[in-house]
Write a protein that holds these residues in place. Structure first.
Motif, PDB file in Angstrom:
ATOM      1  N   VAL A 112     -12.683  12.841  14.534  1.00  0.00           N
ATOM      2  CA  VAL A 112     -13.307  11.603  14.098  1.00  0.00           C
ATOM      3  C   VAL A 112     -12.797  11.262  12.704  1.00  0.00           C
ATOM      4  CG1 VAL A 112     -15.497  10.437  13.725  1.00  0.00           C
ATOM      5  CG2 VAL A 112     -15.369  12.354  15.307  1.00  0.00           C
ATOM      6  N   ASP A 113     -12.470  10.018  12.496  1.00  0.00           N
ATOM      7  CA  ASP A 113     -12.045   9.513  11.185  1.00  0.00           C
ATOM      8  C   ASP A 113     -10.627   9.920  10.775  1.00  0.00           C
ATOM      9  OD1 ASP A 113     -14.265   8.045  10.829  1.00  0.00           O
ATOM     10  OD2 ASP A 113     -15.284   9.472   9.510  1.00  0.00           O
ATOM     11  N   ASP A 114      -9.889  10.531  11.670  1.00  0.00           N
ATOM     12  CA  ASP A 114      -8.492  10.813  11.344  1.00  0.00           C
ATOM     13  C   ASP A 114      -7.661   9.533  11.375  1.00  0.00           C
ATOM     14  OD1 ASP A 114      -8.836  13.440  10.880  1.00  0.00           O
ATOM     15  OD2 ASP A 114      -7.924  14.156  12.736  1.00  0.00           O
ATOM     16  N   GLY A 115      -8.210   8.488  12.012  1.00  0.00           N
ATOM     17  CA  GLY A 115      -7.513   7.203  11.991  1.00  0.00           C
ATOM     18  C   GLY A 115      -6.917   6.794  13.329  1.00  0.00           C
ATOM     19  N   LYS A 116      -7.455   7.352  14.388  1.00  0.00           N
ATOM     20  CA  LYS A 116      -6.911   7.076  15.711  1.00  0.00           C
ATOM     21  C   LYS A 116      -7.048   5.602  16.097  1.00  0.00           C
ATOM     22  CE  LYS A 116      -9.014   9.126  18.984  1.00  0.00           C
ATOM     23  NZ  LYS A 116      -9.309   8.014  19.889  1.00  0.00           N
ATOM     24  N   SER A 117      -8.237   5.058  15.895  1.00  0.00           N
ATOM     25  CA  SER A 117      -8.430   3.652  16.263  1.00  0.00           C
ATOM     26  C   SER A 117      -7.556   2.753  15.402  1.00  0.00           C
ATOM     27  CB  SER A 117      -9.893   3.239  16.094  1.00  0.00           C
ATOM     28  OG  SER A 117     -10.722   4.186  16.694  1.00  0.00           O
ATOM     29  N   THR A 118      -7.449   3.097  14.130  1.00  0.00           N
ATOM     30  CA  THR A 118      -6.610   2.313  13.236  1.00  0.00           C
ATOM     31  C   THR A 118      -5.149   2.375  13.683  1.00  0.00           C
ATOM     32  OG1 THR A 118      -8.122   2.930  11.455  1.00  0.00           O
ATOM     33  CG2 THR A 118      -6.035   1.927  10.802  1.00  0.00           C
ATOM     34  N   LEU A 119      -4.728   3.566  14.089  1.00  0.00           N
ATOM     35  CA  LEU A 119      -3.341   3.748  14.527  1.00  0.00           C
ATOM     36  C   LEU A 119      -3.044   2.897  15.769  1.00  0.00           C
ATOM     37  CD1 LEU A 119      -0.798   5.979  14.167  1.00  0.00           C
ATOM     38  CD2 LEU A 119      -1.655   6.584  16.408  1.00  0.00           C
TER      39      LEU A 119
ATOM     40  N   ILE B 235       1.138  12.926  11.152  1.00  0.00           N
ATOM     41  CA  ILE B 235       0.433  13.366   9.953  1.00  0.00           C
ATOM     42  C   ILE B 235       0.023  12.078   9.247  1.00  0.00           C
ATOM     43  CG2 ILE B 235       0.535  14.976   7.999  1.00  0.00           C
ATOM     44  CD1 ILE B 235       1.649  16.177  10.698  1.00  0.00           C
ATOM     45  N   ASN B 236      -1.254  11.759   9.347  1.00  0.00           N
ATOM     46  CA  ASN B 236      -1.733  10.432   8.928  1.00  0.00           C
ATOM     47  C   ASN B 236      -2.312  10.449   7.510  1.00  0.00           C
ATOM     48  OD1 ASN B 236      -2.315   7.681   9.254  1.00  0.00           O
ATOM     49  ND2 ASN B 236      -4.392   8.105   9.974  1.00  0.00           N
ATOM     50  N   LYS B 237      -2.520   9.259   7.006  1.00  0.00           N
ATOM     51  CA  LYS B 237      -3.081   9.027   5.672  1.00  0.00           C
ATOM     52  C   LYS B 237      -2.162   9.566   4.573  1.00  0.00           C
ATOM     53  CE  LYS B 237      -7.732   8.948   7.580  1.00  0.00           C
ATOM     54  NZ  LYS B 237      -9.163   9.100   7.392  1.00  0.00           N
ATOM     55  N   MET B 238      -0.855   9.464   4.821  1.00  0.00           N
ATOM     56  CA  MET B 238       0.112   9.904   3.816  1.00  0.00           C
ATOM     57  C   MET B 238      -0.078   9.143   2.506  1.00  0.00           C
ATOM     58  SD  MET B 238       1.893  12.435   4.930  1.00  0.00           S
ATOM     59  CE  MET B 238       3.151  12.500   3.653  1.00  0.00           C
ATOM     60  N   ASP B 239      -0.618   7.919   2.584  1.00  0.00           N
ATOM     61  CA  ASP B 239      -0.862   7.143   1.353  1.00  0.00           C
ATOM     62  C   ASP B 239      -1.869   7.849   0.443  1.00  0.00           C
ATOM     63  OD1 ASP B 239      -2.527   6.365   3.681  1.00  0.00           O
ATOM     64  OD2 ASP B 239      -3.603   5.140   2.212  1.00  0.00           O
ATOM     65  N   LEU B 240      -2.724   8.676   1.031  1.00  0.00           N
ATOM     66  CA  LEU B 240      -3.735   9.352   0.220  1.00  0.00           C
ATOM     67  C   LEU B 240      -3.230  10.659  -0.395  1.00  0.00           C
ATOM     68  CD1 LEU B 240      -6.962   8.755   2.356  1.00  0.00           C
ATOM     69  CD2 LEU B 240      -6.071   7.422   0.431  1.00  0.00           C
TER      70      LEU B 240
ATOM     71  N   VAL C 159       2.864   9.436   8.653  1.00  0.00           N
ATOM     72  CA  VAL C 159       2.528   8.016   8.790  1.00  0.00           C
ATOM     73  C   VAL C 159       1.341   7.623   7.918  1.00  0.00           C
ATOM     74  CG1 VAL C 159       3.283   8.012  11.218  1.00  0.00           C
ATOM     75  CG2 VAL C 159       0.870   8.305  10.697  1.00  0.00           C
ATOM     76  N   SER C 160       1.188   6.325   7.729  1.00  0.00           N
ATOM     77  CA  SER C 160      -0.081   5.785   7.274  1.00  0.00           C
ATOM     78  C   SER C 160      -0.445   4.675   8.247  1.00  0.00           C
ATOM     79  CB  SER C 160       0.013   5.231   5.849  1.00  0.00           C
ATOM     80  OG  SER C 160      -1.138   4.440   5.595  1.00  0.00           O
ATOM     81  N   ALA C 161      -1.454   4.948   9.059  1.00  0.00           N
ATOM     82  CA  ALA C 161      -1.864   3.961  10.064  1.00  0.00           C
ATOM     83  C   ALA C 161      -2.402   2.722   9.379  1.00  0.00           C
ATOM     84  CB  ALA C 161      -2.919   4.562  10.993  1.00  0.00           C
ATOM     85  N   LEU C 162      -3.122   2.963   8.285  1.00  0.00           N
ATOM     86  CA  LEU C 162      -3.740   1.840   7.583  1.00  0.00           C
ATOM     87  C   LEU C 162      -2.692   0.909   6.979  1.00  0.00           C
ATOM     88  CD1 LEU C 162      -6.611   0.841   6.750  1.00  0.00           C
ATOM     89  CD2 LEU C 162      -6.212   1.964   4.560  1.00  0.00           C
TER      90      LEU C 162
HETATM   91  N1  LIG Z   1      -6.014   5.502   3.367  1.00  0.00           N
HETATM   92  C1  LIG Z   1      -5.919   5.535   4.691  1.00  0.00           C
HETATM   93  N2  LIG Z   1      -7.027   5.379   5.425  1.00  0.00           N
HETATM   94  C2  LIG Z   1      -6.925   5.395   6.771  1.00  0.00           C
HETATM   95  C3  LIG Z   1      -5.681   5.586   7.401  1.00  0.00           C
HETATM   96  N3  LIG Z   1      -5.893   5.546   8.748  1.00  0.00           N
HETATM   97  C4  LIG Z   1      -7.229   5.340   8.914  1.00  0.00           C
HETATM   98  N4  LIG Z   1      -7.851   5.254   7.720  1.00  0.00           N
HETATM   99  C5  LIG Z   1      -9.280   5.033   7.467  1.00  0.00           C
HETATM  100  O1  LIG Z   1     -10.006   6.135   7.977  1.00  0.00           O
HETATM  101  C6  LIG Z   1     -11.255   5.715   8.505  1.00  0.00           C
HETATM  102  C7  LIG Z   1     -11.397   6.160   9.948  1.00  0.00           C
HETATM  103  O2  LIG Z   1     -10.413   5.505  10.742  1.00  0.00           O
HETATM  104  P1  LIG Z   1     -10.607   5.237  12.289  1.00  0.00           P
HETATM  105  O3  LIG Z   1      -9.359   4.600  12.748  1.00  0.00           O
HETATM  106  O4  LIG Z   1     -11.892   4.532  12.541  1.00  0.00           O
HETATM  107  O5  LIG Z   1     -10.706   6.739  12.796  1.00  0.00           O
HETATM  108  P2  LIG Z   1     -10.988   7.360  14.240  1.00  0.00           P
HETATM  109  O6  LIG Z   1     -12.373   7.871  14.173  1.00  0.00           O
HETATM  110  O7  LIG Z   1      -9.990   8.451  14.352  1.00  0.00           O
HETATM  111  O8  LIG Z   1     -10.763   6.295  15.248  1.00  0.00           O
HETATM  112  C8  LIG Z   1     -11.300   4.207   8.355  1.00  0.00           C
HETATM  113  O9  LIG Z   1     -12.032   3.897   7.194  1.00  0.00           O
HETATM  114  C9  LIG Z   1      -9.825   3.837   8.187  1.00  0.00           C
HETATM  115  O10 LIG Z   1      -9.652   2.649   7.451  1.00  0.00           O
HETATM  116  C10 LIG Z   1      -4.518   5.750   6.592  1.00  0.00           C
HETATM  117  O11 LIG Z   1      -3.393   5.915   7.070  1.00  0.00           O
HETATM  118  N5  LIG Z   1      -4.698   5.725   5.245  1.00  0.00           N
END
Ligand SMILES: Nc1nc2c(ncn2[C@@H]2O[C@H](COP(=O)(O)OP(=O)(O)O)[C@@H](O)[C@H]2O)c(=O)[nH]1
Lengths: 423, 300
Positions: free
Chosen positions: A22-29, A151-156, A188-191
Motif C-alpha cells: 500500500v502506498d508504494d505508488g501502484k495506482s499512480t504508476l 524502484i519507485n519514488k526516486m524523486d524522494l 522510476v518516479s511514478a508521480l
Molecule cells: N514523491 C513521490 N510520491 C509518489 C510517487 N508515486 C506515488 N507517490 C505518492 O504516494 C502515495 C501513494 O500512491 P498510490 O499510487 O495511491 O499508492 P498505491 O497504494 O500503491 O496505489 C500518493 O500520495 C502518491 O502521490 C513517486 O514516484 N514520488
C-alpha cells in the motif's frame, strides 16, 4: 486502405499484473502509464477531476483513474482484481491490477495466473519489505515468465544511484532463491513520470530502458509451450446437417505443442491411435495449430472421444495420475479440510478428489517451509497431496501452465476455494 | 519458427474458448443480442466457435419497443441469413404484466425496464447462462467483472463476493434457481472491436456510419428526434451529419457529429477521439456509480 491503419495487424498482446505494498505508488504508476500513453478519455479525466475535488485534493489524483467500485472509493482502497486496457502501436496491454494488502494474496494469485509479466513496485526509501518478497514469491510460484522491479519514488531519494543499487542488491539477494527467468530493474518516479514513458532527465546514470519500452519489447512469443502436444477436448461439434452429415469435430484450445494436419496422435484415456484429418476453422482449413489457438480437429478414425479427453502425441505424453502433489493457494474463508472432498477442474476435465495429506505450509514472508502445519486457510499457500476419482492428464506446472494447473471447488457452496499448481 | 498470434487473433481465440465452455457447462444458455456492435461481434464469434454446426443456443433480444428501426431490420436479416433462433422479450409485455413500470417525465427511458424484462425471460425460459457483450474497458464497475459471473436466485451481482477466476478454468457450478452472466468479449476494447469488424468484414447496422438525421441537444447528449421523445420548449431539432457510437434506445442513445462513413474512418475517429463511447449515454451520467448500481440489480 492506408498502411497505417493496417499496422494493428502486427500488434500482439501482453498481459501483466502489478503488485506493491500500500502506498508504494501502484495506482499512480498505472494512472501515469495510461495518461502518458494518451489512453485516458476526457470524460474519464473529468470524472477523476470531480472526484479529486470532492475528496479535497488540490491536484488531480492520477491514482483515482484506477480506483473502481464505490465501496472501495469510500474506504479509499482497492479490494479486488480489476482489469485495465491500453495500447501502443506495438502492443495491446491488459493489466490485472491487484492490491497489495496482506490479506489479499488470493487476488494477486488470480491476477498472476494469466499474466506474462509482473511489475513489482518497491519504495526506494524503504527497500525490500515483506510484501516485496511475497509478491516475488507469488510471481515465481505462478510461473510468470518476466518480472520488472520498479524502484519507485526516486524523486524522494534525490534520484541517487546508490539508493537504487542498494535496493537492487537486496532484491537480487533473495531473488536468487526464486525461479524467474527474466528479471528487469528500473528506477522510476511514478508521480513525476521519470522512466515510465519518457526517459528520465534526472538519472543520467541509468542506461536501461523505460518501463514502457520494456513492456513493449519484452520477448513473449516463446512464453507458451510449443513442444509438448496437448489438446484437451472441450466440446464435440456434430452439425448433423445434410452438408455435414457425418462430421464429428473436436473443439478446443491448444494447450501445448504444434499440431499439423496428418500428424499421428494418441487419445487419452483410451490410448487409441489415429491421425489428424483436418484442422478446421470457419475461415477455412489451417495447416498448423499451436497455443493459444482455438480450433476444431477432425480425426481419420471414428473413435469415441468426448469432453475431458485429451489428444496428444504417442512419444510425448502427459502423466495420467490419480495421486498428485499440488501447491495450493487457498482462496476461501473456510479453511482446507484435511481428508475433505472437493470437486476438481483440470483443463476441460471434471473429477472429485480427496485431500490425503498436507505436506507443508509455506511462510510466504521468509519462503520457509513450515512442516507439520496442516492449517491451510484463506491466503495461505501450502503443498498437499490428493487422490482423484479418475486419472488427470497432467504436466508439471513449471513445464505447462495450462495442463499443470487446476482449481478446487467446495461441493456444497460451489465456490472456487483453491488454485492448484501441480509439482 | 515464429508461433505467434496478433492481438485480435488471441482475443478471438479466448472468446471462442469461453463460448464453447458455456455450451459445455450449461444446459440452457442464451446469447443476449441487442443489435449493437458488441453483440454482433459476440454472435459472430459464436458462429466461429461451433462451425460447421449451428450456434447451439438461441439469441435473446430484450426489446424496449423504442429501438431504432434500422436495428430491428438488421437483426431480422442477420437471424434470417444465419439461421439463428431468436427469442424476443418485450418490455411492453413486462409492463402489461405489472413486472415493470414506465418512467415519467421528459427523460423517461425504458432502459431500467429491461432489467425486470430480462429477468422474467430468464426465469420463463429457464436459462442458466446469459451471455452478454459487456467489455471491461467500458466502465469502471465492469473492470472487475469476471468472464463467468455468478448471480444468486435474485439475480444479484455481489462485487465483493465473486468467485476467483484462475487461468482459463471457469467454474460454472451453481444451485438450482441461480444462473450465470457470461462475458465472452470481456477483454476487448472499443478499438479491438472496430479493428476486428474491419478485418473480418462483419456487417453492421447503418446507424454506426455517418448519416443525416434530425437531432437536438439535451443535457450534453445529442439525441435523435423521434416519436418517443417530446421536445422541450427551448429544444430545436436540426438536420445534422452524425453517427452513433453505441446503439441502444432511441430515448437515450447519444449521437456524435461525425463524417465517418466507412470502417476505416471510424477507426481513425476512435483513435483520436477523447471521450469514452458511454460518454454519450445519458443513463450513465445520472451518477458516477450509476452503472454499478444497475449491475447489482441485474443489468446486462
Ligand atoms: N514523491 C513521490 N510520491 C509518489 C510517487 N508515486 C506515488 N507517490 C505518492 O504516494 C502515495 C501513494 O500512491 P498510490 O499510487 O495511491 O499508492 P498505491 O497504494 O500503491 O496505489 C500518493 O500520495 C502518491 O502521490 C513517486 O514516484 N514520488
Amino acid at each position: 486502405m492506408s498502411k497505417e491503419s493496417k499496422g494493428y495487424l502486427d500488434m500482439d498482446l501482453l498481459r501483466f499484473t502489478t503488485a506493491g505494498s500500500v502506498d508504494d505508488g501502484k495506482s499512480t504508476l498505472i494512472g501515469r502509464m495510461l495518461y502518458d500513453s494518451k489512453s485516458i478519455f476526457e470524460d474519464q479525466m473529468e470524472a477523476v477531476e470531480r472526484a479529486s475535488a470532492k475528496a479535497g485534493d488540490n491536484e488531480v489524483n492520477l491514482a483515482l483513474l484506477t480506483d473502481g467500485l464505490r465501496a472501495e472509493r469510500e474506504q479509499g482502497i482497492t479490494i479486488d482484481v480489476a482489469y485495465r486496457y491500453f495500447a501502443t502501436p506495438k502492443r495491446k496491454f491488459i493489466i490485472a491490477d491487484t492490491p497489495g494488502h496482506i490479506q489479499y494474496t488470493r487476488n494477486m494469485v488470480t491476477g498472476a495466473s494469466t499474466a506474462n509479466l509482473a511489475i513489482i513496485l518497491v519504495d526506494a526509501r524503504n527497500g525490500v519489505v515483506e510484501q516485496t518478497k511475497r509478491h516475488s514469491f507469488i510471481a515465481s510460484l505462478l510461473g510468470i515468465p518476466h518480472v520488472v522491479y520498479c524502484i519507485n519514488k526516486m524523486d524522494l531519494v534525490d534520484y541517487s544511484e546508490e539508493a537504487y543499487n542498494k535496493v537492487r542488491d537486496e532484491i537480487e539477494a533473495f531473488g536468487s532463491k526464486l525461479q524467474i527467468n527474466d528479471v528487469h530493474f528500473i528506477p522510476v518516479s511514478a508521480l513525476k513520470g521519470d522512466n515510465i514513458v519518457h526517459k528520465s532527465e534526472n538519472m543520467d546514470w541509468y542506461q536501461g530502458a523505460t518501463l514502457m519500452y520494456t513492456l513493449e519489447n519484452v520477448h513473449i512469443s516463446s512464453d507458451n509451450n510449443f513442444v509438448d502436444c496437448r489438446f484437451p477436448v472441450q466440446y464435440v461439434v456434430r452439425p448433423l446437417t445434410e452438408a455435414h452429415h457425418d462430421y464429428r469435430g473436436y473443439a478446443g484450445r491448444v494447450a501445448g505443442g504444434v499440431f499439423k494436419e496428418g500428424d499421428e496422435v494418441s487419445l487419452l484415456p483410451s490410448g487409441f491411435k489415429t491421425s489428424i484429418k483436418s484442422i478446421d476453422t470457419m475461415d477455412g482449413k489451417i495447416e498448423k495449430a499451436y497455443p493459444p489457438m482455438s480450433v476444431c480437429l477432425t480425426l481419420n478414425d471414428d473413435l469415441d472421444l468426448s469432453r475431458g479427453d485429451m489428444i496428444v502425441k504417442e512419444n510425448n505424453q502427459p502423466d495420467a495420475l490419480q495421486d498428485l502433489d499440488v501447491m495450493v493457494c487457498w482462496m476461501n474463508e473456510k479453511p482446507l479440510v484435511p481428508n475433505g472432498k472437493y470437486a476438481i477442474k483440470h483443463t476441460s476435465r471434471d473429477a472429485r478428489c480427496m485431500v490425503k495429506n498436507v505436506l507443508y505450509k509455506v511462510d510466504i514472508n521468509t519462503l520457509h517451509r513450515i512442516e507439520g502445519d496442516t492449517n491451510i486457510g484463506m491466503n495461505d499457500i501450502g503443498k498437499i497431496s490428493i487422490r482423484t476419482t479418475k486419472p488427470l492428464f497432467v504436466d508439471r506446472y513449471s513445464r505447462n501452465r495450462i495442463s499443470g494447473s487446476l482449481i478446487l471447488i467446495n461441493e456444497a457452496t460451489n465456490e472456487t476455494v483453491a488454485a492448484g499448481m501441480i509439482v | 519458427m515464429n508461433y505467434s498470434l496478433n492481438h485480435l487473433k488471441e482475443l478471438e481465440s479466448e472468446s471462442i474458448f469461453v463460448l464453447r465452455e458455456v455450451a459445455a457447462q450449461f444446459e440452457h444458455p442464451v446469447l443476449l443480442f441487442s443489435g449493437g456492435k458488441d453483440s454482433i461481434v459476440m454472435y459472430y464469434l459464436a458462429r466461429k466457435a461451433f462451425w460447421p454446426a449451428k450456434v447451439p443456443f438461441p439469441l435473446l433480444h430484450v426489446d424496449t419497443g423504442h429501438n431504432f428501426p434500422e436495428t430491428i431490420e438488421f437483426r431480422d436479416k442477420l437471424v434470417n441469413d444465419t439461421g439463428a433462433r431468436l427469442i424476443i422479450a418485450h418490455v411492453q409485455d413486462a409492463i402489461d404484466k405489472g413486472l415493470a413500470f414506465e418512467e415519467k417525465g421528459v427523460n423517461a427511458s425504458r432502459n431500467m425496464l429491461q432489467i425486470p424484462t430480462l429477468l422474467n425471460a430468464i426465469e420463463e425460459n429457464k436459462f442458466d447462462a446469459a451471455m452478454g457483450g459487456g467489455r471491461r474497458d467500458e466502465e469502471k464497475a465492469r473492470a472487475k467483472e469476471r468472464f463467468f459471473s455468478h448471480r444468486d436466485e435474485f439475480s444479484q451481482w455481489d462485487p465483493k463476493n465473486q468467485r476467483p477466476e484462475l487461468w482459463n478454468v471457469f467454474n460454472g457450478r451453481k444451485n438450482i434457481g441461480e444462473h450465470f452472466r457470461v462475458f465472452p468479449i470481456s477483454n476487448w476494447t472499443e478499438m479491438d472491436i472496430w479493428q476486428y469488424i474491419l478485418h473480418e468484414n462483419i456487417p453492421l447496422p447503418s446507424l454506426y456510419f455517418s448519416h443525416q438525421r434530425n437531432v437536438f441537444e439535451r443535457d450534453g447528449s445529442i439525441l435523435a428526434e423521434n416519436d418517443f421523445l417530446t421536445l422541450k420548449e427551448n429544444e430545436n431539432a436540426e438536420l445534422k451529419t452524425i453517427r452513433f457510437r453505441t446503439i441502444g434506445d432511441m430515448t437515450c442513445t447519444g449521437a456524435v457529429f461525425s463524417e465517418a462513413d466507412s470502417l476505416e474512418k471510424i477507426i481513425e475517429e476512435v483513435a483520436t477521439t477523447r471521450t469514452t463511447e458511454r460518454g454519450g449515454r445519458s443513463d450513465d451520467k445520472r451518477s458516477e456509480a450509476a452503472m454499478e448500481d444497475r449491475k447489482k440489480e441485474g443489468y446486462f
